[in-house]
Scaffold this motif. Structure first.
Motif, mmCIF file in Angstrom:
data_model
loop_
_atom_site.group_PDB
_atom_site.id
_atom_site.type_symbol
_atom_site.label_atom_id
_atom_site.label_comp_id
_atom_site.label_asym_id
_atom_site.label_seq_id
_atom_site.Cartn_x
_atom_site.Cartn_y
_atom_site.Cartn_z
ATOM 1 N N VAL B 197 24.448 -18.050 -24.284
ATOM 2 C CA VAL B 197 24.261 -18.830 -22.774
ATOM 3 C C VAL B 197 25.745 -19.198 -22.666
ATOM 4 N N VAL B 198 27.069 -18.484 -21.934
ATOM 5 C CA VAL B 198 27.980 -18.982 -22.053
ATOM 6 C C VAL B 198 28.665 -20.161 -20.860
ATOM 7 N N SER B 199 28.671 -20.648 -20.388
ATOM 8 C CA SER B 199 29.278 -21.584 -19.727
ATOM 9 C C SER B 199 30.395 -22.245 -19.117
ATOM 10 N N GLY B 200 31.227 -21.857 -18.014
ATOM 11 C CA GLY B 200 31.987 -21.981 -17.914
ATOM 12 C C GLY B 200 32.797 -23.386 -16.734
ATOM 13 N N GLY B 201 32.898 -24.063 -16.813
ATOM 14 C CA GLY B 201 33.800 -25.972 -16.252
ATOM 15 C C GLY B 201 34.317 -25.733 -15.483
ATOM 16 N N ARG B 202 35.318 -26.473 -14.640
ATOM 17 C CA ARG B 202 36.444 -27.186 -13.951
ATOM 18 C C ARG B 202 37.483 -26.241 -14.806
ATOM 19 N N ARG B 207 38.207 -18.959 -9.754
ATOM 20 C CA ARG B 207 36.970 -17.691 -9.571
ATOM 21 C C ARG B 207 37.676 -16.960 -11.037
ATOM 22 N N GLU B 208 38.970 -16.115 -10.758
ATOM 23 C CA GLU B 208 39.214 -15.157 -11.064
ATOM 24 C C GLU B 208 39.615 -15.308 -12.772
ATOM 25 N N ASN B 209 39.903 -16.965 -12.951
ATOM 26 C CA ASN B 209 39.374 -16.855 -15.347
ATOM 27 C C ASN B 209 37.739 -16.709 -14.846
ATOM 28 N N PHE B 210 37.041 -16.972 -14.107
ATOM 29 C CA PHE B 210 36.173 -16.695 -14.678
ATOM 30 C C PHE B 210 36.071 -15.237 -16.036
ATOM 31 N N ALA B 211 36.762 -14.136 -15.043
ATOM 32 C CA ALA B 211 36.270 -13.389 -15.922
ATOM 33 C C ALA B 211 36.727 -13.082 -17.648
ATOM 34 N N LEU B 212 36.991 -14.416 -17.895
ATOM 35 C CA LEU B 212 37.560 -14.804 -18.627
ATOM 36 C C LEU B 212 36.172 -15.319 -19.749
ATOM 37 N N ILE B 213 35.463 -15.760 -19.265
ATOM 38 C CA ILE B 213 34.362 -16.243 -19.270
ATOM 39 C C ILE B 213 32.834 -14.905 -19.613
ATOM 40 N N GLU B 214 33.093 -13.965 -18.439
ATOM 41 C CA GLU B 214 32.522 -12.815 -18.540
ATOM 42 C C GLU B 214 32.947 -11.885 -19.788
ATOM 43 N N ALA B 222 25.335 -12.434 -24.252
ATOM 44 C CA ALA B 222 24.962 -13.533 -23.258
ATOM 45 C C ALA B 222 24.452 -13.230 -21.780
ATOM 46 N N ALA B 223 23.890 -14.447 -21.145
ATOM 47 C CA ALA B 223 24.022 -14.409 -19.924
ATOM 48 C C ALA B 223 25.243 -16.045 -19.273
ATOM 49 N N ILE B 224 25.291 -15.359 -18.118
ATOM 50 C CA ILE B 224 27.021 -17.008 -17.605
ATOM 51 C C ILE B 224 25.927 -18.341 -16.723
ATOM 52 N N ALA B 229 30.503 -28.576 -11.071
ATOM 53 C CA ALA B 229 31.844 -28.836 -10.495
ATOM 54 C C ALA B 229 32.758 -27.294 -10.775
ATOM 55 N N ALA B 230 32.385 -26.323 -12.006
ATOM 56 C CA ALA B 230 32.876 -25.186 -11.247
ATOM 57 C C ALA B 230 31.799 -24.879 -10.218
ATOM 58 N N VAL B 231 31.019 -24.432 -9.605
ATOM 59 C CA VAL B 231 29.932 -24.391 -8.645
ATOM 60 C C VAL B 231 30.780 -24.770 -7.733
ATOM 61 N N ASP B 232 30.917 -26.219 -7.264
ATOM 62 C CA ASP B 232 31.539 -26.716 -6.281
ATOM 63 C C ASP B 232 32.516 -26.311 -5.725
ATOM 64 N N ALA B 233 33.535 -26.016 -6.687
ATOM 65 C CA ALA B 233 34.875 -25.864 -6.295
ATOM 66 C C ALA B 233 34.787 -23.809 -6.677
ATOM 67 N N GLY B 234 34.385 -23.686 -6.049
ATOM 68 C CA GLY B 234 33.799 -22.088 -5.486
ATOM 69 C C GLY B 234 33.899 -21.450 -6.814
ATOM 70 N N PHE B 235 34.296 -21.200 -7.877
ATOM 71 C CA PHE B 235 34.558 -20.681 -8.913
ATOM 72 C C PHE B 235 33.060 -19.640 -9.591
ATOM 73 N N ALA B 236 32.647 -20.060 -9.514
ATOM 74 C CA ALA B 236 31.064 -19.922 -9.446
ATOM 75 C C ALA B 236 29.700 -19.742 -8.330
#
Lengths: 249, 318
Positions: B197-202, B207-214, B222-224, B229-236
């Protein structure tokens, strides 16, 4: 429409609790307390429904030691009309909380109960579903969007696979998830006004419910600690470690 | 003692979380039955019948159980609950929604999210976002449990030959109805059962930067995941959320990128076998649980990491 919002007073989620020296409980003396965050979202949603003209009255209820009145004052300052404090020294568990709330519902006859999906102290995630079951009402858990349409509630639910949309008949119990809304802060004038709003005090016995818990929490312990790891200096070193561990390559 | 496991499935396949729930059931009961409630779910029942250690599979089929609401599913569970001293379901949104309704109807105090069976009436579970591990004993004659499936090995999917017994599903209650499901279609592994699993945070920032996590997730197969905090901020999206109020994961490898490590997040991933943390803040609490910590700017480190993993894969293939 009349909305009932049950709220729980919990240890502030930003505070780390300590286990009592005898291992028989959690020491919460002098810890900062707060309204359960999911319940705050429930309060906000109920108040927004009132502001949109969907609800006529918002009534808050809490169960616990007399200091739950502080939590109820916060709810009143956010915009609820009145509050009911069900006072008990017993640490009430979900099934008994649901039975107490059923008795409050029988008296208040709300069209909708909105409450948090779980309390962040015991993390049980049960009370809303249990209340719905005891009342024979439908339930819509983990709500991220609520709309009242043709005498029904259409609710988008946060489920593991994504979003599930269901329709429930009213009256119903809805439990809230994080993305439903962002709760407001009470303004100073509203905090002052809340002091004059009525808080009714009652007890489980007055409501005909025995609050004695059925589950016995016999031991409280620190969770197993992870072994401290190491710092790597570069991406190259990190990759080498992961290859060594056999998780990549 | 006899236990009933409520199967999680999509009418086509059994969800593997059911296998871990069967393991938990076998720790407290000699006889384990599995209830498959659905519509056109015969194949699921056949799959359940092959699970090692299952005595009987109860198959309840009705059109209104295709996408069942908790109200209707509860009625079906109650028709077969009588013979069992223990009822179990996975502590997924499916089980969390259903089981308290069943428990209240049976006047049983449910025990949620168990991580260990100590005795047929005694269980371990976490409270306070994983900060406290408790031992809970029930005084009820019957127990209703939800199971943290990452805490139990999966029962063998093959080896059993249980009898499939059809049972009648009660009619729809009419209290609630399914409208639609909005599923994020993805080729990636499912978050709660993924090996990596690869997870991203604040710290990921947008949201665009989450492409890096992907990209990193794709390199690792991996699953994402994401922090609250990242969900609350609308990134994921919320169904990526790992933690106290989201999903519990325990993969072989967990890579936390730009995640500070709030206790609520740690509650959802600290049982992972190997934890890697990449964060530019050397004081971030995530480093206290990480096996390998890299203090670096994620926007520099993650692309290099992707490149090096891809290179190893190419060399391995050559």
């Amino acid at each position: 429409m009349k909305i009932l919002v049950p709220v729980k007073r919990v240890v502030d989620p930003n505070v780390k609790v300590r286990i009592r020296a005898d291992g028989r409980g959690v020491d919460t003396t002098n810890l900062k307390m707060a309204m359960n965050p999911f319940d705050e979202i429930a309060v906000e949603e109920a108040i927004r429904m009132k502001e949109r003209g969907l609800a006529r009255e918002v009534v808050a209820v809490s169960i616990g030691e007399p200091r739950i009145q502080e939590t109820l004052r916060t709810v009143l300052a956010m915009g609820a009309d009145r509050a009911i404090a069900v006072e008990t020294e017993v640490a009430v568990q979900p099934l008994e909380a649901a039975r107490i709330l059923r008795a409050v519902v029988a008296r208040e006859e709300p069209d909708l109960v909105i409450m948090g999906k779980q309390a962040v102290d015991d993390d049980s995630n049960q009370t809303g579903q249990m209340l719905a079951a005891l009342l024979g009402w439908p339930q819509a858990t983990f709500a991220s969007r609520i709309e009242i349409v043709d005498g029904e509630a259409e609710v988008a639910r946060e489920v593991d696979e994504g979003i599930e949309v269901i329709r429930v008949r009213l009256p119903a119990v809805i439990t809230t998830d994080l993305r439903l809304n962002e709760p407001r802060y009470a303004s100073l004038p509203n905090i002052m006004k809340a002091k004059r709003k009525p808080v009714e005090r009652t007890t489980p016995a007055d409501l005909g419910v025995d609050p004695t818990p059925r589950l016995e929490y016999v031991e409280f312990a620190e969770p197993p600690k992870r072994q401290a790891g190491i710092r790597v200096e570069s991406v190259e070193e990190l990759v080498a470690k992961l290859v060594e561990k056999g998780v990549i390559g | 003692m006899s236990a009933l496991v409520v199967a999680q499935h999509d009418n086509r396949r059994l969800d593997p979380v059911t296998l871990a729930t069967v393991t938990a059931a076998r720790r407290l009961a000699e006889e384990v039955d599995v209830l498959v409630a659905g519509s056109g779910a015969r194949a699921v029942a056949e799959e359940a019948a092959r699970i090692e250690g299952v005595r009987r599979v109860l198959l309840a089929e009705a059109p209104h159980l295709e996408n069942p609401v908790a109200e209707d599913l509860t009625e079906t569970v109650l028709t077969v609950a009588g013979d069992h001293e223990a009822l179990l379901a996975p502590a997924t949104t499916f089980g969390k929604n259903l089981m308290p309704r069943v428990a209240a109807r049976l006047d049983v105090a449910q025990i949620s999210d168990i991580v260990e069976v100590l005795a047929p009436d005694t269980f371990r579970r976490y409270i306070y976002a994983g900060n406290v591990l408790t031992t809970v004993r029930t005084r009820d004659g019957r127990r209703v449990l939800t199971v943290r499936t990452t805490a139990f090995d999966r029962a063998a999917a093959e080896g059993g030959a249980a009898e499939i017994v059809p049972v009648e599903a009660p009619p729809a209650t009419g209290l609630a109805r399914f409208v639609r499901r909005e599923v994020h279609a993805s080729e990636r592994p499912e978050l709660t059962s993924a090996r990596v699993v690869v997870s991203g945070g604040r710290g990921v920032g947008s949201r665009e930067n989450f492409a890096l996590i992907e990209k990193l997730a794709d390199a690792l197969g991996a699953a994402i995941g994401a922090s609250r905090a990242a969900v609350d901020a609308g990134f994921a999206p919320n169904d990526w959320q790992v933690g106290q109020t989201g999903k519990i994961v325990a993969p072989e490898l967990y890579v936390a990128v730009g995640i500070s490590g709030a206790i609520q997040h740690l509650a959802g991933m600290k049982d992972s076998k190997i934890i890697v943390a990449i964060n530019k803040d050397p004081e971030a609490p995530i480093f206290e649980v990480a096996d390998f910590g890299l203090v670096d700017d994620l926007f520099r480190a993650v692309p290099e990491l992707v490149e090096r993993i891809e290179k190893i894969k190419r060399e391995g293939a050559a």
